[in-house]
Motif scaffolding. Structure first.
Motif, PDB file in Angstrom:
ATOM      1  N   HIS A  77       0.809  -1.227   0.000  1.00 54.95           N
ATOM      2  CA  HIS A  77       0.000   0.000   0.000  1.00 54.95           C
ATOM      3  C   HIS A  77       0.836   1.268   0.000  1.00 54.95           C
ATOM      4  CE1 HIS A  77       0.478   1.383   4.263  1.00 54.95           C
ATOM      5  NE2 HIS A  77       0.973   0.166   4.365  1.00 54.95           N
ATOM      6  N   ASP A  78       2.067   1.224   0.551  1.00 54.56           N
ATOM      7  CA  ASP A  78       2.879   2.435   0.650  1.00 54.56           C
ATOM      8  C   ASP A  78       3.963   2.508  -0.419  1.00 54.56           C
ATOM      9  OD1 ASP A  78       4.318   0.307   1.602  1.00 54.56           O
ATOM     10  OD2 ASP A  78       5.078   1.322   3.400  1.00 54.56           O
ATOM     11  N   ARG A  79       3.892   1.658  -1.420  1.00 59.43           N
ATOM     12  CA  ARG A  79       4.942   1.641  -2.453  1.00 59.43           C
ATOM     13  C   ARG A  79       4.568   2.583  -3.602  1.00 59.43           C
ATOM     14  NH1 ARG A  79       8.960  -3.152  -3.927  1.00 59.43           N
ATOM     15  NH2 ARG A  79      10.197  -1.975  -5.439  1.00 59.43           N
ATOM     16  N   PRO A  80       5.438   3.569  -3.927  1.00 56.15           N
ATOM     17  CA  PRO A  80       5.096   4.552  -4.949  1.00 56.15           C
ATOM     18  C   PRO A  80       5.773   4.335  -6.305  1.00 56.15           C
ATOM     19  CG  PRO A  80       6.829   5.440  -3.587  1.00 56.15           C
ATOM     20  CD  PRO A  80       6.592   4.028  -3.110  1.00 56.15           C
ATOM     21  N   ASP A  81       6.740   3.415  -6.397  1.00 53.55           N
ATOM     22  CA  ASP A  81       7.592   3.366  -7.591  1.00 53.55           C
ATOM     23  C   ASP A  81       7.105   2.433  -8.678  1.00 53.55           C
ATOM     24  OD1 ASP A  81       8.185   1.270  -5.776  1.00 53.55           O
ATOM     25  OD2 ASP A  81      10.026   0.825  -6.878  1.00 53.55           O
ATOM     26  N   ILE A  82       6.117   1.614  -8.403  1.00 51.42           N
ATOM     27  CA  ILE A  82       5.605   0.679  -9.416  1.00 51.42           C
ATOM     28  C   ILE A  82       4.192   1.102  -9.783  1.00 51.42           C
ATOM     29  CG2 ILE A  82       4.979  -1.713  -9.920  1.00 51.42           C
ATOM     30  CD1 ILE A  82       7.177  -2.612  -8.024  1.00 51.42           C
ATOM     31  N   ARG A  83       4.017   1.481 -11.047  1.00 51.48           N
ATOM     32  CA  ARG A  83       2.708   1.962 -11.495  1.00 51.48           C
ATOM     33  C   ARG A  83       2.269   1.345 -12.817  1.00 51.48           C
ATOM     34  NH1 ARG A  83       5.660   6.218  -9.867  1.00 51.48           N
ATOM     35  NH2 ARG A  83       6.181   6.753 -12.014  1.00 51.48           N
ATOM     36  N   SER A  84       3.219   0.762 -13.574  1.00 51.25           N
ATOM     37  CA  SER A  84       2.874   0.253 -14.906  1.00 51.25           C
ATOM     38  C   SER A  84       3.761  -0.933 -15.255  1.00 51.25           C
ATOM     39  CB  SER A  84       3.047   1.362 -15.948  1.00 51.25           C
ATOM     40  OG  SER A  84       4.407   1.769 -16.017  1.00 51.25           O
ATOM     41  N   LEU A  85       3.538  -1.482 -16.430  1.00 48.63           N
ATOM     42  CA  LEU A  85       4.249  -2.678 -16.881  1.00 48.63           C
ATOM     43  C   LEU A  85       5.759  -2.485 -16.863  1.00 48.63           C
ATOM     44  CD1 LEU A  85       4.274  -5.516 -18.172  1.00 48.63           C
ATOM     45  CD2 LEU A  85       3.979  -4.385 -20.400  1.00 48.63           C
ATOM     46  N   ASN A  86       6.244  -1.387 -17.417  1.00 46.41           N
ATOM     47  CA  ASN A  86       7.689  -1.181 -17.518  1.00 46.41           C
ATOM     48  C   ASN A  86       8.363  -1.052 -16.158  1.00 46.41           C
ATOM     49  OD1 ASN A  86       7.737  -1.303 -20.324  1.00 46.41           O
ATOM     50  ND2 ASN A  86       7.311   0.880 -20.560  1.00 46.41           N
ATOM     51  N   ASP A  87       7.608  -0.659 -15.149  1.00 46.77           N
ATOM     52  CA  ASP A  87       8.170  -0.537 -13.802  1.00 46.77           C
ATOM     53  C   ASP A  87       8.513  -1.894 -13.194  1.00 46.77           C
ATOM     54  OD1 ASP A  87       7.900   2.234 -13.864  1.00 46.77           O
ATOM     55  OD2 ASP A  87       5.860   2.162 -13.067  1.00 46.77           O
ATOM     56  N   LEU A  88       8.055  -2.981 -13.833  1.00 45.41           N
ATOM     57  CA  LEU A  88       8.323  -4.329 -13.323  1.00 45.41           C
ATOM     58  C   LEU A  88       9.691  -4.851 -13.742  1.00 45.41           C
ATOM     59  CD1 LEU A  88       4.840  -6.018 -13.904  1.00 45.41           C
ATOM     60  CD2 LEU A  88       5.734  -5.000 -11.799  1.00 45.41           C
ATOM     61  N   ASN A  89      10.366  -4.132 -14.641  1.00 44.59           N
ATOM     62  CA  ASN A  89      11.703  -4.559 -15.083  1.00 44.59           C
ATOM     63  C   ASN A  89      12.649  -4.682 -13.890  1.00 44.59           C
ATOM     64  OD1 ASN A  89      12.550  -5.210 -17.780  1.00 44.59           O
ATOM     65  ND2 ASN A  89      11.745  -3.217 -18.415  1.00 44.59           N
ATOM     66  N   GLY A  90      13.294  -5.853 -13.790  1.00 42.51           N
ATOM     67  CA  GLY A  90      14.270  -6.078 -12.735  1.00 42.51           C
ATOM     68  C   GLY A  90      13.679  -6.385 -11.374  1.00 42.51           C
ATOM     69  N   LYS A  91      12.351  -6.492 -11.285  1.00 46.78           N
ATOM     70  CA  LYS A  91      11.688  -6.714 -10.000  1.00 46.78           C
ATOM     71  C   LYS A  91      11.412  -8.208  -9.766  1.00 46.78           C
ATOM     72  CE  LYS A  91      11.210  -2.277  -9.018  1.00 46.78           C
ATOM     73  NZ  LYS A  91      11.729  -1.661 -10.232  1.00 46.78           N
ATOM     74  N   THR A  92      11.157  -8.532  -8.513  1.00 54.43           N
ATOM     75  CA  THR A  92      10.722  -9.874  -8.142  1.00 54.43           C
ATOM     76  C   THR A  92       9.199  -9.891  -8.110  1.00 54.43           C
ATOM     77  OG1 THR A  92      12.705 -10.297  -6.832  1.00 54.43           O
ATOM     78  CG2 THR A  92      10.782 -11.652  -6.355  1.00 54.43           C
ATOM     79  N   ILE A  93       8.618 -10.751  -8.937  1.00 53.31           N
ATOM     80  CA  ILE A  93       7.161 -10.785  -9.092  1.00 53.31           C
ATOM     81  C   ILE A  93       6.615 -12.073  -8.488  1.00 53.31           C
ATOM     82  CG2 ILE A  93       5.239 -10.528 -10.698  1.00 53.31           C
ATOM     83  CD1 ILE A  93       7.259  -8.215 -10.742  1.00 53.31           C
ATOM     84  N   ALA A  94       5.694 -11.947  -7.557  1.00 50.93           N
ATOM     85  CA  ALA A  94       4.999 -13.116  -7.017  1.00 50.93           C
ATOM     86  C   ALA A  94       3.882 -13.482  -7.985  1.00 50.93           C
ATOM     87  CB  ALA A  94       4.434 -12.802  -5.635  1.00 50.93           C
ATOM     88  N   MET A  95       3.825 -14.749  -8.349  1.00 48.23           N
ATOM     89  CA  MET A  95       2.751 -15.179  -9.254  1.00 48.23           C
ATOM     90  C   MET A  95       2.408 -16.640  -9.034  1.00 48.23           C
ATOM     91  SD  MET A  95       4.616 -15.327 -13.005  1.00 48.23           S
ATOM     92  CE  MET A  95       5.025 -13.572 -12.991  1.00 48.23           C
ATOM     93  N   GLN A  96       1.170 -16.933  -9.284  1.00 47.94           N
ATOM     94  CA  GLN A  96       0.665 -18.295  -9.196  1.00 47.94           C
ATOM     95  C   GLN A  96       1.347 -19.164 -10.251  1.00 47.94           C
ATOM     96  OE1 GLN A  96      -3.794 -19.668  -8.726  1.00 47.94           O
ATOM     97  NE2 GLN A  96      -3.459 -19.035 -10.828  1.00 47.94           N
ATOM     98  N   GLN A  97       1.850 -20.322  -9.851  1.00 49.69           N
ATOM     99  CA  GLN A  97       2.517 -21.203 -10.803  1.00 49.69           C
ATOM    100  C   GLN A  97       1.532 -21.648 -11.886  1.00 49.69           C
ATOM    101  OE1 GLN A  97       5.534 -24.091  -9.238  1.00 49.69           O
ATOM    102  NE2 GLN A  97       4.588 -23.590  -7.258  1.00 49.69           N
ATOM    103  N   GLY A  98       2.005 -21.579 -13.128  1.00 47.75           N
ATOM    104  CA  GLY A  98       1.154 -21.946 -14.247  1.00 47.75           C
ATOM    105  C   GLY A  98       0.277 -20.833 -14.759  1.00 47.75           C
ATOM    106  N   ASP A  99       0.399 -19.630 -14.150  1.00 43.72           N
ATOM    107  CA  ASP A  99      -0.473 -18.526 -14.539  1.00 43.72           C
ATOM    108  C   ASP A  99      -0.005 -17.900 -15.857  1.00 43.72           C
ATOM    109  OD1 ASP A  99      -2.784 -16.875 -13.493  1.00 43.72           O
ATOM    110  OD2 ASP A  99      -1.338 -15.292 -13.892  1.00 43.72           O
TER     111      ASP A  99
END
Length: 267
Positions: A77-99
């Protein structure tokens, strides 16, 4: 649910089709990735909910889309730096396996690390715990978890939906008979308004907000205001031009009068 019953939009549809066509269904529980494997290994017959993609279509036969499911980015809730697809570059993404999210990110050349989870609830919890920068999840499912577990002050959805998944039922490639039964059931459910009823049951009805006077007539009012501004500017320009002409004529008359007086004096 709390009573141990299988519930959900696709479950409702599968039950309706089985009732209409006179066969019994048996639902089994497993994580999403394992569910896909069980279909491909023919340990189960139907996957009730799977987004269509060309890559998946090589292994599965899909029905027509049943529901549209938007998928979005969720962050702490307090994170300001991720707002769009390109902001995910270099990040760790939690995702459901097989999604489908992984296939989507790879197709857009996003570089990322995966924090794999069994489901969207676990992915949400990883983000809240700071063990992942963000997660990508199906909005309805993620929001259900967020609201039912009172996490609304710990996580937020950012930006617009990354994609809208075409959610289908699916069987293993080549199971034409079962695919045909499901397809006919879905077509009948659509004709008879069953799909619409299931949508209303689970997602509710969104009532359009009544238009205000400004919303309804803003273009007309704006046009009138612009026209008045143009008219005022024209009148101002015309008056300015007219005053300049009067000044020029007055000056010419004054000079003519002086010339006449000079001639009379000479005479």
């Amino acid at each position: 649910d709390k009573e141990g019953e299988h519930t959900g939009m696709s479950i409702d549809l599968a039950r309706w089709i089985s009732t209409e066509f006179g066969f019994k269904t048996r639902f089994t529980d497993t994580v999403f990735k394992k569910a896909q494997e069980r279909i491909l290994e023919e340990e189960a017959d139907v996957l009730t909910s799977l987004f269509y993609s060309e890559k998946r279509d090589r292994s599965f036969d899909f029905t027509d889309p049943v529901f549209e499911v938007p998928a979005s980015i969720f962050v702490a809730h307090d994170r300001p730096d991720i707002r769009s697809l390109n902001d995910l570059n270099g990040k760790t993404i939690a995702m459901q396996q097989g999604d489908y999210a992984r296939e989507f990110l790879e197709s857009h050349k996003i570089l990322f690390k995966v924090a794999p989870t069994a489901n969207f609830a676990e992915a949400t919890d990883l983000v809240i715990a700071g063990k992942a920068d963000a997660m990508i999840g199906d909005e309805q499912i993620v929001l259900y978890h967020v609201y039912t577990t009172n996490l609304t002050d710990k996580i937020k959805k950012v930006g617009t939906s990354l994609y809208v998944g075409q959610n289908c039922m699916s069987v293993v490639e080549g199971n034409d008979l079962l695919h045909s039964i499901l397809q006919k059931g879905i077509e009948k459910a659509r004709r008879q308004g069953v799909l619409e009823s299931i949508n209303r049951k689970w997602l509710g009805i969104t009532y359009a907000i009544q238009e205000t006077f400004w919303d309804r007539y803003k273009f007309v009012i704006s046009g009138v205001i612009c026209s008045l501004i143009v008219l005022v500017l024209f009148i101002w320009f015309w008056n300015t031009k007219l005053r300049q002409e009067v000044g020029i004529r007055t000056k010419e008359l004054s000079e003519s009068r002086k010339t006449l007086q000079t001639i009379l004096t000479a005479l």
